[in-house]
Each structure stands twice: as structure tokens, then as C-alpha cells.
Write a protein that holds these residues in place. Structure first.
Motif, mmCIF file in Angstrom:
data_model
loop_
_atom_site.group_PDB
_atom_site.id
_atom_site.type_symbol
_atom_site.label_atom_id
_atom_site.label_comp_id
_atom_site.label_asym_id
_atom_site.label_seq_id
_atom_site.Cartn_x
_atom_site.Cartn_y
_atom_site.Cartn_z
ATOM 1 N N ASP A 20 -4.674 0.190 14.064
ATOM 2 C CA ASP A 20 -5.951 -0.530 14.645
ATOM 3 C C ASP A 20 -5.862 -1.758 14.502
ATOM 4 N N ALA A 21 -4.707 -2.994 14.149
ATOM 5 C CA ALA A 21 -4.942 -4.173 14.764
ATOM 6 C C ALA A 21 -4.161 -4.396 15.608
ATOM 7 N N GLN B 241 -3.289 3.610 9.818
ATOM 8 C CA GLN B 241 -3.765 3.952 11.228
ATOM 9 C C GLN B 241 -4.995 2.367 10.651
ATOM 10 N N LYS B 242 -4.183 1.970 9.792
ATOM 11 C CA LYS B 242 -4.929 0.833 9.424
ATOM 12 C C LYS B 242 -4.205 -0.536 10.321
ATOM 13 N N THR C 44 0.202 -6.791 12.926
ATOM 14 C CA THR C 44 0.061 -7.016 11.938
ATOM 15 C C THR C 44 1.532 -7.011 11.117
ATOM 16 N N ASP D 200 -3.934 6.490 6.098
ATOM 17 C CA ASP D 200 -4.452 5.999 6.662
ATOM 18 C C ASP D 200 -4.483 4.121 6.723
ATOM 19 N N VAL D 201 -3.330 4.513 5.520
ATOM 20 C CA VAL D 201 -2.528 3.685 5.723
ATOM 21 C C VAL D 201 -2.119 1.840 7.385
ATOM 22 N N TYR E 261 0.886 8.823 12.868
ATOM 23 C CA TYR E 261 0.100 8.840 12.475
ATOM 24 C C TYR E 261 -1.290 9.717 12.988
ATOM 25 N N SER F 265 0.551 -1.091 -0.435
ATOM 26 C CA SER F 265 0.121 0.141 0.152
ATOM 27 C C SER F 265 1.208 1.399 0.156
#
Length: 279
Positions: free
Chosen positions: A255-256, A251-252, A269, A248-249, A225, A128
Motif C-alpha cells: 500500500d505504501a 499488504q501494508k 518502504t 497484512d504486513v 499478497y 513485524s
């Protein structure tokens, strides 16, 4: 007469029993006092240990801080230093032995190669892309170093080993050659440039992780971030650029979560740098 003797014996017996009870009460009182003292000492010891741990863990490690210290802060000698990554003191750290104050290792490109220039490019994480911009006016030495490393494809295949997600400390730290946050003592440089005086690193900032001195920057960097606050008492960290798209990459990834459910450690991740290009 016999009755008088019996009474005397009974009195002596009662006195003996009273003395025995009084002795028992005194021993119990002394024991309770000892137990209370021991408990108080134990409580004080626990409090002191907690304070020491807090000071140790958070004094240098975003290297979170910030920290453990690795090239980030975000310590580059240990770790964005709770940690095996680079981190700002109490934030990113980089884990390598710091060079002597005011000196760079021989293989560092001169700041003049980037002074006044702006480099744009792309950082790809797990396939990404993030658009990035590096500012050679605000941070010429950092821009020169990272442009040189990008041109050599140094970052391709390396990982982002550290993630923090505390309330005011949200960074992803990357660029350790060994993948564990250790810095490279043969590749260190300074000074710190463009460090915010108030210690506030806005979301989207790209900053350089380092070790304990302002000349212990290396190859590690961290992406902020979410708005982050890092200690500036030892010089802070160089903000060399920003993410222009794709935050947002990160942030994801945040979030994991973090391995072990902590607020500073390896991301759940796994994150690999596919490429880091600058033009």
C-alpha cells in the motif's frame, strides 16, 4: 501588327506563369507525398519499438514478470524478473546464470532431508512477524534448501528488493544476497516443484524465484499478497509453502507504493528481513 505582337508576348507570359504554378504544385505534391511516407514510416517504427519493448519487458519478469531477470519471476537471474530482482518469467526472476539442465551445485542439501515433513516458523519483516509453513511433501527440494538456509540464519539482515502491484501480479520478492536481485551462480538448484498448472498463485503463497531454467532456483523467494497469475510456459515457479498469519504486513508494504510510481520495482518502504526461522 503591334497589337498582335503584344498579345503574343502576353500569351507567352501567361503560359510561363501557368507552367511555373503547375511546377510549384507538382513539387508541393511530391513534398507532401514524401512527408506522408516519412510520417508513416515513423509511426510504424514507433509501433514496432513499442511491441519489442513490451515483449522484452514482460516476457520474463512475476522475474512481472513479471520481470529484467533476477531470482524471482520471479526470475532469479534478473527478477518477481520488470527489474533487478528475481522474477517469474514475466514474473519472479533471480538474475544468476543457470546451471546445466538437471544438475544442482554441490552445496545443495538433498530433498530427502525434508521429504514428507512440514516446517512451521516465522518470517519477520521490519519488526513485524508473519507465520509461515513450508511443505516438504509438495516441494521436498525447496523445503530442504530453505530449512537449511534458515538454520544458517542466511536471511537475517537481507532485504526484500522487489514489489509488484499490477492487477493480477502482486508479490514481494526477497532473499537476494546482494540486495539487488542478483542470483548466486554458486548456489543453484532444481527442479521446479508444485507449480500450478493454471498459473494461478493464491494470495499467501510462498514461492521460489528463479532464472531462465528449471534448475536456476537459488535463495530468493516471493510472497504472493494478492491472487497472482504467472506464465507457466517455461515450468512456472515452485510453491513451497504459505503464510499462515500476518499477510497484512506485506499488504501494508504494498500500500505504501513502489519507487517511481511504477507497478514493478523497489518498495517505497525499505524492507529488511529480521529473521527467518523454521522448526
Amino acid at each position: 501588327m503591334a497589337s498582335t505582337k503584344r498579345d503574343a508576348r502576353e500569351n507567352r507570359k501567361r503560359i510561363a506563369i501557368m507552367e511555373a504554378k503547375r511546377g510549384l504544385r507538382e513539387r508541393q505534391a511530391r513534398r507532401r507525398k514524401r512527408d506522408n511516407v516519412a510520417a508513416a514510416v515513423a509511426i510504424v517504427a514507433v509501433v514496432v519499438l513499442a511491441v519489442i519493448l513490451q515483449l522484452t519487458v514482460f516476457s520474463h519478469n512475476p522475474t512481472a514478470d513479471q520481470t529484467a531477470t533476477a531470482e524471482a519471476g520471479l526470475d532469479a537471474s534478473a527478477s518477481p524478473s520488470a527489474a533487478t530482482s528475481a522474477t517469474p518469467s514475466a514474473g519472479p526472476s533471480a538474475g544468476a546464470t543457470a546451471t546445466a539442465p538437471g544438475t544442482n551445485t554441490a552445496n545443495i542439501p538433498p530433498a530427502s532431508t525434508a521429504d514428507g515433513k512440514t516446517f512451521t516458523g516465522e518470517l519477520s519483516l521490519n519488526g513485524s512477524p508473519l507465520g509461515i509453513q513450508i511443505d516438504g511433501t509438495a516441494a521436498p527440494q525447496a523445503a530442504a534448501v530453505f530449512k537449511s538456509l534458515a538454520d544458517e540464519s542466511f536471511f537475517n539482515g537481507l532485504t526484500c528488493h522487489r514489489l509488484t502491484n499490477a492487477d493480477t501480479f502482486g508479490v514481494l520478492q526477497c532473499g537476494s544476497k546482494t540486495g539487488d536481485g542478483s542470483g548466486d551462480p554458486s548456489y543453484q538448484w532444481g527442479p521446479v516443484e508444485n507449480s500450478p498448472a493454471d498459473g494461478k498463485y493464491p494470495a499467501g503463497s510462498i514461492a521460489v524465484a528463479r532464472g531462465s531454467s528449471t534448475y536456476s532456483n537459488g535463495t530468493q523467494f516471493f510472497i504472493v499478497y494478492k491472487d497472482t497469475v504467472l506464465p507457466q510456459t517455461d515450468g512456472g515457479y515452485t510453491i513451497m509453502g504459505k503464510v499462515t498469519s500476518g499477510l497484512d504486513v506485506v499488504q501494508k508494504i504494498a500500500d505504501a507504493g513502489i519507487t517511481g510510481g511504477t507497478t514493478d520495482g523497489a518498495p517505497v518502504t525499505p524492507v529488511t528481513i529480521d529473521s527467518f526461522t523454521l522448526q
